[in-house]
Write a protein that holds these residues in place. Structure first.
Motif, short mmCIF file in Angstrom:
data_model
loop_
_atom_site.label_atom_id
_atom_site.label_comp_id
_atom_site.label_asym_id
_atom_site.label_seq_id
_atom_site.Cartn_x
_atom_site.Cartn_y
_atom_site.Cartn_z
N UNK A 115 0.83 -1.22 0.00
CA UNK A 115 0.00 0.00 0.00
C UNK A 115 0.86 1.26 0.00
N UNK A 116 1.80 1.34 0.93
CA UNK A 116 2.64 2.54 1.03
C UNK A 116 3.46 2.75 -0.24
N UNK A 117 4.02 1.66 -0.73
CA UNK A 117 4.81 1.73 -1.97
C UNK A 117 3.93 2.23 -3.12
N UNK A 118 2.72 1.73 -3.20
CA UNK A 118 1.80 2.12 -4.27
C UNK A 118 1.48 3.61 -4.19
N UNK A 119 1.27 4.10 -2.97
CA UNK A 119 0.96 5.53 -2.80
C UNK A 119 2.14 6.38 -3.28
N UNK A 120 3.36 5.95 -2.93
CA UNK A 120 4.55 6.65 -3.38
C UNK A 120 4.65 6.68 -4.90
N UNK A 121 4.42 5.53 -5.51
CA UNK A 121 4.47 5.45 -6.98
C UNK A 121 3.37 6.31 -7.61
N UNK A 122 2.20 6.28 -6.98
CA UNK A 122 1.07 7.05 -7.51
C UNK A 122 1.36 8.55 -7.44
N UNK A 123 2.00 8.96 -6.33
CA UNK A 123 2.36 10.37 -6.18
C UNK A 123 3.27 10.79 -7.34
N UNK A 124 4.22 9.92 -7.65
CA UNK A 124 5.15 10.20 -8.74
C UNK A 124 4.40 10.29 -10.08
N UNK A 150 7.23 9.09 4.43
CA UNK A 150 8.07 10.30 4.34
C UNK A 150 9.25 10.09 3.40
N UNK A 151 9.83 8.89 3.44
CA UNK A 151 10.93 8.57 2.53
C UNK A 151 10.44 8.68 1.07
N UNK A 152 9.26 8.15 0.83
CA UNK A 152 8.69 8.27 -0.52
C UNK A 152 8.44 9.73 -0.88
N UNK A 153 7.96 10.49 0.11
CA UNK A 153 7.70 11.90 -0.11
C UNK A 153 8.95 12.63 -0.58
N UNK A 154 10.07 12.33 0.10
CA UNK A 154 11.33 12.96 -0.29
C UNK A 154 11.78 12.50 -1.67
#
Ligand code: GDP
Length: 303
Positions: A115-124, A150-154
């Motif tokens: 889930x978290x990984x997907x959200x990071x990819x989706x943000x990108x 937060x790591x994904x955010x950065x």
């Protein structure tokens, strides 16, 4: 081509078996269909879906008077695509955006599915499309989930709204909405907790988060995306049942398709639950989230 690469495991297993079957049986008979049935079940297409598919195949073979198994192979692809789209138009919208204001996408699913990984990819992905994105760290339960977001955010250059671990997810989402509004953001991506051990609590928590979103922005959430791990096969199907009974799921993100030979689960989810698979995860990199296209998927399996 990315799609094809990510499906290599399923393709190698599924297409190899079907091609081998077609080579062994030149003419269509009952044994041919029986073996085909086993291959489809082993690819996790799901027993009910396989039965439907085999029935359809038999009818079509009879109707067109097909004798050659090579021709049946063509019909398999056609029928898989038919089963996927059903009566729907072939254009399933990947994301419904709010035409006047903030679009809110809610992500649900059990821990570990990606889930978290997907959200990071989706943000990108959304950023690449020129959208202004904010993420809200609503998984306040799983240790490390907030930091991971937060790591994904950065990594992708997207702000993350967070509270401390253990705090009320609905309060985080509320702050996320205010922050996104004040920034004039286009899209807010909301993470949620995924502990399934305590189903009642989890579902109550999700309802509360949804109520906050609905109250703050009429018509939101614009999508409630259920994240499922393709490598868990039929387990993913039962998770989808549980979640769709408890909350409105508008689409599915199927992760880790790159890690499984059982990509047929896409068909089972669609046929048995009637929820469209909108995105698939084909790896761990930021660019490994693809929108789902059943046509490309099915034909990719045989390519
Ligand atoms: P969460 O608990 O649902 O938030 O799961 P995470 O986002 O932490 O992901 C769990 C693990 O799955 C991590 O190691 C991710 O890198 C990995 N993962 C997520 N999506 C994919 C995918 O599409 N392919 C592969 N191979 N790994 C993935």
């Amino acid at each position: 081509t990315k799609f094809k690469k990510g499906l290599a495991k399923t393709r190698n297993s599924f297409a190899t078996k079907v091609n081998d079957l077609v080579a062994r049986y030149r003419t269509v008979d009952e044994d041919f269909f029986e073996e085909l049935e086993e291959i489809l079940i082993s690819a996790d297409v799901g027993v009910n879906t396989v039965m439907d598919l085999i029935d359809e195949l038999k009818m079509e073979v009879k109707r067109r008077n097909i004798k050659d198994t090579r021709e049946v192979r063509e019909v398999i692809s056609e029928k898989l695509v038919d089963i996927y789209y059903g009566d729907d138009d072939e254009e399933i919208e990947e994301i419904t955006f709010n035409q006047d204001g903030l679009t809110v996408l809610l992500f649900v699913g059990v821990n570990g599915v990606g889930k978290t990984t997907t959200i990071g990819k989706m943000a990108h992905r959304l950023k690449q499309q020129g959208k202004n994105v904010v993420m809200a760290a609503g998984d306040t339960f799983r240790a490390g989930a907030i930091e991971q977001l937060e790591v994904w955010g950065e990594r992708v250059g997207v702000p993350v709204v967070r509270h401390s671990e253990g705090s009320d997810p609905a309060a985080v989402i509320y702050d996320g909405i205010q922050s996104a509004k004040s920034k004039g953001a286009d899209v807010l991506l909301c993470d949620t907790a995924g502990r399934l051990q305590n189903k009642v609590n989890l579902m109550n928590e999700l309802s509360k988060v949804k109520r906050v979103i609905e109250r703050e922005i009429p018509g939101a959430p614009h999508e409630s995306l259920l994240v499922l791990d393709a490598t868990t096969g039929q387990n993913a199907l039962s998770q989808a049942k549980t979640f769709s009974e408890a909350t409105n799921v508008s689409g599915i993100v199927l992760t880790k398709l790159d890690g499984t030979a059982k990509g047929g689960i896409v068909m089972a989810i669609r046929n048995e639950l009637d929820i469209p698979v909108k995105f698939v995860g084909l790896g761990e990199k930021v660019t490994d989230l693809q929108s789902f296209d059943a046509h490309a998927f099915v034909y990719g399996l045989f390519a």
